[in-house]
Design a protein around this motif. Sequence first.
Motif, PDB file in Angstrom:
ATOM      1  N   SER A  69      33.211  -8.394 -42.629  1.00 56.09           N
ATOM      2  CA  SER A  69      32.550  -8.724 -41.370  1.00 56.09           C
ATOM      3  C   SER A  69      31.062  -8.921 -41.589  1.00 56.09           C
ATOM      4  CB  SER A  69      32.771  -7.609 -40.339  1.00 56.09           C
ATOM      5  OG  SER A  69      34.143  -7.466 -40.033  1.00 56.09           O
ATOM      6  N   LEU A  70      30.488  -9.829 -40.825  1.00 46.54           N
ATOM      7  CA  LEU A  70      29.050 -10.045 -40.834  1.00 46.54           C
ATOM      8  C   LEU A  70      28.428  -9.316 -39.645  1.00 46.54           C
ATOM      9  CD1 LEU A  70      28.967 -13.852 -41.744  1.00 46.54           C
ATOM     10  CD2 LEU A  70      28.920 -11.876 -43.271  1.00 46.54           C
ATOM     11  N   LEU A  71      27.189  -9.619 -39.351  1.00 48.71           N
ATOM     12  CA  LEU A  71      26.521  -9.005 -38.213  1.00 48.71           C
ATOM     13  C   LEU A  71      26.955  -9.687 -36.920  1.00 48.71           C
ATOM     14  CD1 LEU A  71      22.903  -8.774 -39.682  1.00 48.71           C
ATOM     15  CD2 LEU A  71      24.664  -6.998 -39.662  1.00 48.71           C
ATOM     16  N   ASN A  72      27.023  -8.915 -35.861  1.00 47.92           N
ATOM     17  CA  ASN A  72      27.368  -9.454 -34.548  1.00 47.92           C
ATOM     18  C   ASN A  72      26.070  -9.718 -33.779  1.00 47.92           C
ATOM     19  OD1 ASN A  72      28.093  -9.769 -31.794  1.00 47.92           O
ATOM     20  ND2 ASN A  72      30.026  -8.708 -32.164  1.00 47.92           N
ATOM     21  N   PRO A  73      25.626 -10.977 -33.721  1.00 49.64           N
ATOM     22  CA  PRO A  73      24.333 -11.268 -33.091  1.00 49.64           C
ATOM     23  C   PRO A  73      24.247 -10.834 -31.634  1.00 49.64           C
ATOM     24  CG  PRO A  73      25.076 -13.136 -34.403  1.00 49.64           C
ATOM     25  CD  PRO A  73      26.228 -12.176 -34.325  1.00 49.64           C
ATOM     26  N   LEU A  74      25.315 -11.055 -30.867  1.00 46.50           N
ATOM     27  CA  LEU A  74      25.269 -10.710 -29.448  1.00 46.50           C
ATOM     28  C   LEU A  74      25.230  -9.203 -29.233  1.00 46.50           C
ATOM     29  CD1 LEU A  74      27.768 -13.332 -27.950  1.00 46.50           C
ATOM     30  CD2 LEU A  74      25.259 -13.388 -27.988  1.00 46.50           C
ATOM     31  N   SER A  75      26.041  -8.482 -29.994  1.00 46.58           N
ATOM     32  CA  SER A  75      26.067  -7.023 -29.859  1.00 46.58           C
ATOM     33  C   SER A  75      24.725  -6.411 -30.269  1.00 46.58           C
ATOM     34  CB  SER A  75      27.198  -6.440 -30.711  1.00 46.58           C
ATOM     35  OG  SER A  75      27.181  -5.027 -30.677  1.00 46.58           O
ATOM     36  N   LEU A  76      24.162  -6.898 -31.399  1.00 46.73           N
ATOM     37  CA  LEU A  76      22.883  -6.385 -31.847  1.00 46.73           C
ATOM     38  C   LEU A  76      21.773  -6.723 -30.862  1.00 46.73           C
ATOM     39  CD1 LEU A  76      23.010  -7.141 -35.685  1.00 46.73           C
ATOM     40  CD2 LEU A  76      22.925  -4.886 -34.609  1.00 46.73           C
ATOM     41  N   SER A  77      21.847  -7.903 -30.276  1.00 46.99           N
ATOM     42  CA  SER A  77      20.834  -8.312 -29.315  1.00 46.99           C
ATOM     43  C   SER A  77      20.849  -7.407 -28.085  1.00 46.99           C
ATOM     44  CB  SER A  77      21.048  -9.770 -28.905  1.00 46.99           C
ATOM     45  OG  SER A  77      20.054 -10.182 -27.999  1.00 46.99           O
ATOM     46  N   ARG A  78      22.034  -7.097 -27.577  1.00 54.24           N
ATOM     47  CA  ARG A  78      22.129  -6.216 -26.404  1.00 54.24           C
ATOM     48  C   ARG A  78      21.561  -4.836 -26.726  1.00 54.24           C
ATOM     49  NH1 ARG A  78      27.293  -8.788 -25.705  1.00 54.24           N
ATOM     50  NH2 ARG A  78      28.247  -7.089 -26.901  1.00 54.24           N
ATOM     51  N   SER A  79      21.762  -4.375 -27.957  1.00 51.68           N
ATOM     52  CA  SER A  79      21.347  -3.028 -28.326  1.00 51.68           C
ATOM     53  C   SER A  79      19.869  -2.948 -28.690  1.00 51.68           C
ATOM     54  CB  SER A  79      22.192  -2.531 -29.502  1.00 51.68           C
ATOM     55  OG  SER A  79      21.733  -1.280 -29.980  1.00 51.68           O
ATOM     56  N   LEU A  80      19.361  -3.960 -29.430  1.00 45.87           N
ATOM     57  CA  LEU A  80      18.045  -3.823 -30.046  1.00 45.87           C
ATOM     58  C   LEU A  80      16.955  -4.696 -29.440  1.00 45.87           C
ATOM     59  CD1 LEU A  80      19.102  -3.697 -33.816  1.00 45.87           C
ATOM     60  CD2 LEU A  80      18.724  -1.785 -32.255  1.00 45.87           C
ATOM     61  N   GLN A  81      17.321  -5.741 -28.683  1.00 47.08           N
ATOM     62  CA  GLN A  81      16.291  -6.639 -28.168  1.00 47.08           C
ATOM     63  C   GLN A  81      15.292  -5.933 -27.240  1.00 47.08           C
ATOM     64  OE1 GLN A  81      15.926 -10.099 -29.104  1.00 47.08           O
ATOM     65  NE2 GLN A  81      13.930  -9.507 -28.277  1.00 47.08           N
ATOM     66  N   PRO A  82      15.741  -5.048 -26.330  1.00 50.43           N
ATOM     67  CA  PRO A  82      14.749  -4.354 -25.490  1.00 50.43           C
ATOM     68  C   PRO A  82      13.737  -3.551 -26.296  1.00 50.43           C
ATOM     69  CG  PRO A  82      16.940  -4.136 -24.553  1.00 50.43           C
ATOM     70  CD  PRO A  82      17.129  -4.731 -25.920  1.00 50.43           C
ATOM     71  N   LEU A  83      14.188  -2.923 -27.392  1.00 53.43           N
ATOM     72  CA  LEU A  83      13.277  -2.149 -28.226  1.00 53.43           C
ATOM     73  C   LEU A  83      12.290  -3.063 -28.930  1.00 53.43           C
ATOM     74  CD1 LEU A  83      12.308   0.441 -29.578  1.00 53.43           C
ATOM     75  CD2 LEU A  83      14.186   0.204 -31.232  1.00 53.43           C
ATOM     76  N   LEU A  84      12.774  -4.155 -29.530  1.00 55.06           N
ATOM     77  CA  LEU A  84      11.874  -5.083 -30.214  1.00 55.06           C
ATOM     78  C   LEU A  84      10.864  -5.677 -29.244  1.00 55.06           C
ATOM     79  CD1 LEU A  84      10.973  -6.656 -32.693  1.00 55.06           C
ATOM     80  CD2 LEU A  84      12.758  -8.347 -32.207  1.00 55.06           C
ATOM     81  N   THR A  85      11.307  -6.020 -28.038  1.00 57.94           N
ATOM     82  CA  THR A  85      10.401  -6.597 -27.039  1.00 57.94           C
ATOM     83  C   THR A  85       9.310  -5.613 -26.660  1.00 57.94           C
ATOM     84  OG1 THR A  85      12.173  -8.003 -26.159  1.00 57.94           O
ATOM     85  CG2 THR A  85      10.272  -7.611 -24.739  1.00 57.94           C
ATOM     86  N   ALA A  86       9.682  -4.352 -26.472  1.00 57.35           N
ATOM     87  CA  ALA A  86       8.685  -3.332 -26.123  1.00 57.35           C
ATOM     88  C   ALA A  86       7.663  -3.153 -27.245  1.00 57.35           C
ATOM     89  CB  ALA A  86       9.381  -2.006 -25.828  1.00 57.35           C
ATOM     90  N   LEU A  87       8.126  -3.190 -28.484  1.00 54.09           N
ATOM     91  CA  LEU A  87       7.212  -3.048 -29.614  1.00 54.09           C
ATOM     92  C   LEU A  87       6.304  -4.263 -29.745  1.00 54.09           C
ATOM     93  CD1 LEU A  87       9.626  -1.504 -32.271  1.00 54.09           C
ATOM     94  CD2 LEU A  87       8.044  -0.335 -30.740  1.00 54.09           C
ATOM     95  N   LEU A  88       6.829  -5.430 -29.452  1.00 60.14           N
ATOM     96  CA  LEU A  88       6.017  -6.646 -29.483  1.00 60.14           C
ATOM     97  C   LEU A  88       4.888  -6.573 -28.454  1.00 60.14           C
ATOM     98  CD1 LEU A  88       8.712  -9.439 -29.899  1.00 60.14           C
ATOM     99  CD2 LEU A  88       6.768  -9.056 -31.406  1.00 60.14           C
ATOM    100  N   VAL A  89       5.215  -6.070 -27.266  1.00 50.95           N
ATOM    101  CA  VAL A  89       4.195  -5.927 -26.223  1.00 50.95           C
ATOM    102  C   VAL A  89       3.092  -4.982 -26.695  1.00 50.95           C
ATOM    103  CG1 VAL A  89       3.761  -5.044 -23.905  1.00 50.95           C
ATOM    104  CG2 VAL A  89       5.750  -6.488 -24.330  1.00 50.95           C
ATOM    105  N   ALA A  90       3.491  -3.860 -27.279  1.00 55.29           N
ATOM    106  CA  ALA A  90       2.500  -2.899 -27.764  1.00 55.29           C
ATOM    107  C   ALA A  90       1.659  -3.498 -28.877  1.00 55.29           C
ATOM    108  CB  ALA A  90       3.208  -1.634 -28.249  1.00 55.29           C
ATOM    109  N   PHE A  91       2.294  -4.244 -29.751  1.00 48.87           N
ATOM    110  CA  PHE A  91       1.588  -4.820 -30.896  1.00 48.87           C
ATOM    111  C   PHE A  91       0.598  -5.898 -30.458  1.00 48.87           C
ATOM    112  CE2 PHE A  91       1.547  -8.182 -34.224  1.00 48.87           C
ATOM    113  CZ  PHE A  91       0.874  -7.486 -35.206  1.00 48.87           C
ATOM    114  N   ARG A  92       1.041  -6.785 -29.585  1.00 50.15           N
ATOM    115  CA  ARG A  92       0.218  -7.933 -29.206  1.00 50.15           C
ATOM    116  C   ARG A  92      -0.848  -7.604 -28.164  1.00 50.15           C
ATOM    117  NH1 ARG A  92       4.895 -12.673 -28.883  1.00 50.15           N
ATOM    118  NH2 ARG A  92       4.893 -13.179 -31.121  1.00 50.15           N
ATOM    119  N   ASN A  93      -0.567  -6.640 -27.309  1.00 45.86           N
ATOM    120  CA  ASN A  93      -1.488  -6.334 -26.210  1.00 45.86           C
ATOM    121  C   ASN A  93      -2.246  -5.034 -26.404  1.00 45.86           C
ATOM    122  OD1 ASN A  93      -0.565  -8.682 -24.975  1.00 45.86           O
ATOM    123  ND2 ASN A  93       1.023  -7.591 -23.831  1.00 45.86           N
TER     124      ASN A  93
END
Length: 503
Positions: A69-93
């Motif tokens: 099996s490879l990575l499940n893009p949709l499953s990983l996105s549901r789980s990790l995208q909110p965290l990455l987005t929050a970190l991006l906000v902290a990093f950029r702003n």
Amino acid sequence: MHLHWPRCRCTPQRFAFETNAKDVHHANFATKLASQTLTKQEPARWIKYGHTSSGTPRVRCLQCLGVTSLLNPLSLSRSLQPLLTALLVAFRNNEPLETALTSLSLSNKVLYEKLGKLQQLLEHASRCYERQWFSTLPTITVQTHSTVSHCRSGLQGYDSTACWYLSTAESRTGYQTLISDNLLLNNVRSDAHQTGRYLLDYVEPDMAATQSVFEKARLTYERIMSRSQFDQRGYCLQQHAASKEGTVLRPVYSAHAHMQTLQALLPPNKPLALVLEHESFLRGAAITTFAESVRLQTAQLYYLHALPRSMHSESTKHYLANNNQQPLNKPVSDIQQSNLPPINLQQSNLQQSDKQILSWWQESWHQYDHYFPAKSGSTAWSLGIGVLTGKTANEKTPKGTATEQLASLLVPTHPKWHEDFWSTFEQWLPEQQRRRLSHQRVSQWLGIFRYLYNFCQQPASNGAAPGSNNHVVPATRTKPTFEPTHIASIAEYINSQPLKQSH
């Protein structure tokens, strides 16, 4: 080339360093993610083989018919995208990291579970990108520098643990390629837990301020020669030299491990210039690891000292007048791989000569004055380059010495990439917070920050990256074929990489 210098006071433990460095290498470099194993040697021999019931893509080996099996893009996105987005906000702003994480309303257990998965995912994507990107460069130039940072010790009587970090950046873009430290984890079996333990109980004082790169090089040689052994670098007291998570090693062990890992990351048979912090055991680690390439002269080693100079000095005014230069408005992100030419030293008003032979190692040092483009105008720097390898480095050619021809290659597009990286990380995750976090947590945050620094910066209207008044945006580099801020795109990019044979 000698693997042991009988004239120096270095003990012949280098071979032990090489053996134990492999343990540190595996502890710091091995990455596990799902059931996928990536390689850069073997071509893909797999075909798509449908999906699991949860939508995870599968592939099948054409030879052994094995399925993975490879990575499940949709499953990983549901789980990790909110965290990455929050970190991006902290990093950029430049928002407080703790505030950004609080907005996610995650328990510590769930947060750190997601954090570990995110760090591994971003690390894999980075390594895939680096293999492709480095293979396109005609010559690779990297610079390596050290810093000290603290984390929680977890032991009574030790308020924190001081880790000695090495970071290597690509010189023309500032891309942070590799970061490692000298804490050998408890779960790694190695004799280095005993033989390599850091035992010093003093901190080498900072060198006196100087305006001359040659003087700074001489002072560095004196500091190295004053040690009982060249590799006995005292960087912290014993009260900061212990951790519940592992053994704090002498920096020389970490240096050898770092160079071994770097060699594994870089493509073989590619012309390489290693620009090192002026430290004898860094040179020893590099020349040992890259011994064959140095022998074939496909790899060259250099020291570099960089000192800022006043734009109002007479030599600076003389240079600008003779070269008809005005303050430059070209942002660093637009700098190409070629830099401004160094000053003709014979026409400058510098008191130092353009070349000196320093130390009993008889190393050749060359001084250049260089003007780095910045949003507010040129910035003046004195650069001292110490030539460590290469028989032809000082041979005359119709275009000058080989060292002079290499100057534009060795001079980075920004003189302090490492200071920029660590100062930005300090703003993102301050030292007082890192002292409350375990080494594992700090390593995860640092790995994620490396990715954000390399891929997710956006120039602000004033030419500086958001969140920092002094931050320098890395120069333009090859654009990745994935969207670095989208988890699904990152996972799909990893899935597209060649897979290793399953037998």
